[in-house]
Enzyme design. Structure first.
Site, short mmCIF file in Angstrom:
data_model
loop_
_atom_site.label_atom_id
_atom_site.label_comp_id
_atom_site.label_asym_id
_atom_site.label_seq_id
_atom_site.Cartn_x
_atom_site.Cartn_y
_atom_site.Cartn_z
N TYR A 1 0.86 -1.20 0.00
CA TYR A 1 0.00 0.00 0.00
C TYR A 1 0.90 1.25 0.00
O TYR A 1 1.07 1.90 1.04
CB TYR A 1 -0.89 0.02 1.24
N TRP B 1 -3.59 6.12 3.04
CA TRP B 1 -4.96 5.61 3.23
C TRP B 1 -5.62 6.35 4.38
O TRP B 1 -4.96 6.69 5.38
CB TRP B 1 -4.93 4.12 3.55
N ASP C 1 -6.17 4.41 7.94
CA ASP C 1 -4.82 4.08 8.39
C ASP C 1 -4.16 5.31 9.00
O ASP C 1 -3.53 5.24 10.06
CB ASP C 1 -3.95 3.61 7.22
N GLN D 1 -13.69 5.90 4.05
CA GLN D 1 -13.47 4.83 5.04
C GLN D 1 -14.03 5.29 6.40
O GLN D 1 -14.40 6.46 6.54
CB GLN D 1 -11.97 4.51 5.15
N ASP E 1 -12.76 -5.36 4.06
CA ASP E 1 -13.16 -5.58 2.67
C ASP E 1 -13.90 -6.89 2.35
O ASP E 1 -14.94 -6.87 1.73
CB ASP E 1 -11.93 -5.49 1.77
N GLU F 1 0.37 -7.55 9.16
CA GLU F 1 -0.92 -6.92 8.88
C GLU F 1 -2.05 -7.60 9.67
O GLU F 1 -2.92 -6.94 10.21
CB GLU F 1 -1.17 -7.01 7.36
C1 9WN Z 1 -8.29 -1.36 -0.24
C2 9WN Z 1 -4.57 -0.02 3.67
C3 9WN Z 1 -5.92 -0.69 3.44
C4 9WN Z 1 -6.80 -0.68 4.71
C5 9WN Z 1 -8.02 -1.57 4.55
C6 9WN Z 1 -7.57 -2.96 4.12
C7 9WN Z 1 -6.77 -2.87 2.82
C8 9WN Z 1 -7.14 -2.04 0.49
C9 9WN Z 1 -6.65 -3.24 -0.31
O1 9WN Z 1 -5.65 -2.02 3.00
O2 9WN Z 1 -7.64 -2.41 1.80
O3 9WN Z 1 -8.62 -0.17 0.42
O4 9WN Z 1 -6.00 -3.01 -1.34
O5 9WN Z 1 -6.89 -4.39 0.06
O6 9WN Z 1 -8.65 -3.81 3.98
O7 9WN Z 1 -8.74 -1.62 5.76
O8 9WN Z 1 -7.20 0.62 4.98
O9 9WN Z 1 -3.95 -0.58 4.79
#
Ligand code: 9WN
Length: 439
Positions: free
Chosen positions: A26, A30, A33, A102, A159, A379
């Site tokens: 990621y 976000w 987060d 979110q 998700d 995670e």
């Molecule tokens: C889609 C960043 C994010 C969290 C979410 C988690 C995951 C993303 C993904 O990662 O979601 O937003 O690509 O899977 O489910 O809670 O904010 O850590």
């Protein structure tokens, strides 16, 4: 040393003004987060905590929504999917963003940042933005029952929770021609399935093509999201009081959402999600259903029932809160939001237990810390074996551990020594790492 390692994770994920959840998986900012990260950073660098929140709110839309992703233009497009090219959305600041939201846990983060280092100039800057965030939700997402809905599973933050299986039956799985990037770094059996992704893309495409106005085939009232919204109002009341503003509208709104949740979502020992299209409760067993414990105005008898469910179905005396009840056929201890323990949901429930049942709060914190000691800042974790899953060096895992340790030291709790010969956490040691001592 766990506190130093936590700070190391946050430092290495810091991008100058905000923190990425994970370098590889990621690589942008976000929304929720950043709120959890600010809560942790407030414990050692309130300056970074303020920057985290202000940079996120810098990408707020004119309608008040806070996008769930703010893209970093210096990170190559294509390193995350769906990228800015997919969302085609821009904030007034010029930042490229997604167009969904979110859970609004940011008011709490702003307040905790202020408590760590009182700064009314910061509160004055962020308060109108937090209010606009809530107003967007009231205007665009409120049902006649007074509850707030999410229009995409990504908006819930959990998700692929089994709670979404039934509402997702109404969503086509036709989307194709995209490449998932998540499987480059995490094994497929720990992530959502390809079918889940096809539905996520289908829904996001429809919402985008409506100009981010019309909910598509998925519209649900999620207990965690509504609890975050209610807690935000109670917290905004505290902020308003501090700034000499009128707190009463926030207090009234917090009370109203709490009542609406109890009336419409409380069923079978915990809070359920409600499918707005059918009017039906999902009849599932997600840990999201325990998070209304964070609502200060939750009636005591309802809180007692939730605590009984947490003990019985979620086994919080022995496990770091599973994200889905282990006594169900859907439970999977390794796959994303279908059973593993996540530190942010455990942290929310821990917050809700601290005043009501400090003994259970301490036990839960202890289990979370044991998972991290065993497996690092992963995670998510298998609740039984504490094996780590998903990405490594995950920012909110590090941040919320810092917060839990700091609070527990205030309560004078001692490390449990559950891991033979290893300190679970060391209370009483102070580390001058950032602007502040750590304990
Ligand atoms: C889609 C960043 C994010 C969290 C979410 C988690 C995951 C993303 C993904 O990662 O979601 O937003 O690509 O899977 O489910 O809670 O904010 O850590």
């Amino acid at each position: 040393m766990i506190l130093r390692d936590a700070v190391r994770v946050l430092v290495s994920n810091w991008d100058g003004a905000h923190t990425v959840p994970s370098r590889r998986l990621y690589p942008h900012q976000w929304s929720w987060d950043s709120a959890f990260i600010a809560i942790g950073n407030a414990r050692w660098s309130p300056r970074r905590a303020r920057s985290e929140l202000l940079s996120l709110f810098g990408a707020q839309w004119a309608d008040g929504r806070v996008p769930h992703i703010v893209f970093n233009p210096r990170v190559s497009a294509g390193s995350y999917f769906p990228d800015q090219g997919f969302w085609q959305a821009k904030a007034p600041s010029g930042a490229e963003t997604s167009g969904i939201v979110q859970p609004p846990v940011h008011a709490l983060a702003a307040w905790k940042t202020h408590l760590a280092e009182p700064d009314t100039a910061f509160l004055r800057r962020i308060y109108p933005r937090l209010v606009a965030q809530q107003e967007f939700l009231r205007r665009d997402r409120r049902s006649p029952e007074g509850l707030i809905s999410v229009v995409h599973p990504w908006e819930s933050g959990m998700d692929n929770s089994p709670a979404w299986d039934r509402p997702l039956r109404a969503v086509r799985t036709g989307a194709s021609g995209f490449t998932r990037r998540d499987l480059d770094s995490v094994s497929a059996d720990e992530r959502p399935t390809d079918r889940d992704y096809a539905q996520y893309i289908e829904l996001a495409t429809a919402y985008r093509d409506s100009g981010y106005t019309d909910p598509g085939a998925f519209e649900v009232e999620d207990p965690l999201f509504n609890a975050a919204y209610g807690l935000a109002e109670s917290t905004l009341a505290k902020i308003a009081n501090t700034l000499g503003l009128d707190a009463e509208p926030h207090e009234r709104e917090a009370e109203a959402i709490t009542l609406a949740m109890v009336e419409h979502l409380f069923d079978g020992g915990l809070f359920q999600a409600r499918d707005v299209r059918t009017g039906e409760l999902t009849d599932t067993a997600s840990a999201a259903g325990l998070t209304p414990l964070i609502l200060p105005g939750l009636p005591a008898d309802v809180a007692e029932v939730l605590i009984a469910t947490a003990l019985d179905r979620f086994q919080i005396k022995d496990l770091p809160l599973p994200s889905y009840a282990p006594d169900t056929p859907e439970f999977d201890p390794a796959r994303y939001w279908r059973g593993p323990s996540w530190i942010n949901v455990s942290w929310l429930v821990w917050q809700g237990l601290k005043d009501r049942r400090p003994d259970l709060a301490a036990t839960l914190a202890d289990s979370v810390l044991s998972a991290v000691v065993k497996s690092g800042f992963r995670e998510y974790f298998d609740p039984y074996t504490l094996r780590g899953h998903g990405c490594r060096d995950f920012s909110w895992s590090a941040a919320l551990v810092l917060d839990m340790v700091a609070e527990h030291s205030l309560h004078g709790l001692k490390p449990s020594g559950r891991e033979a010969g290893q300190k679970v956490w060391s209370i009483g040691e102070t580390h001058q790492i950032g602007d502040h001592a750590l304990t």
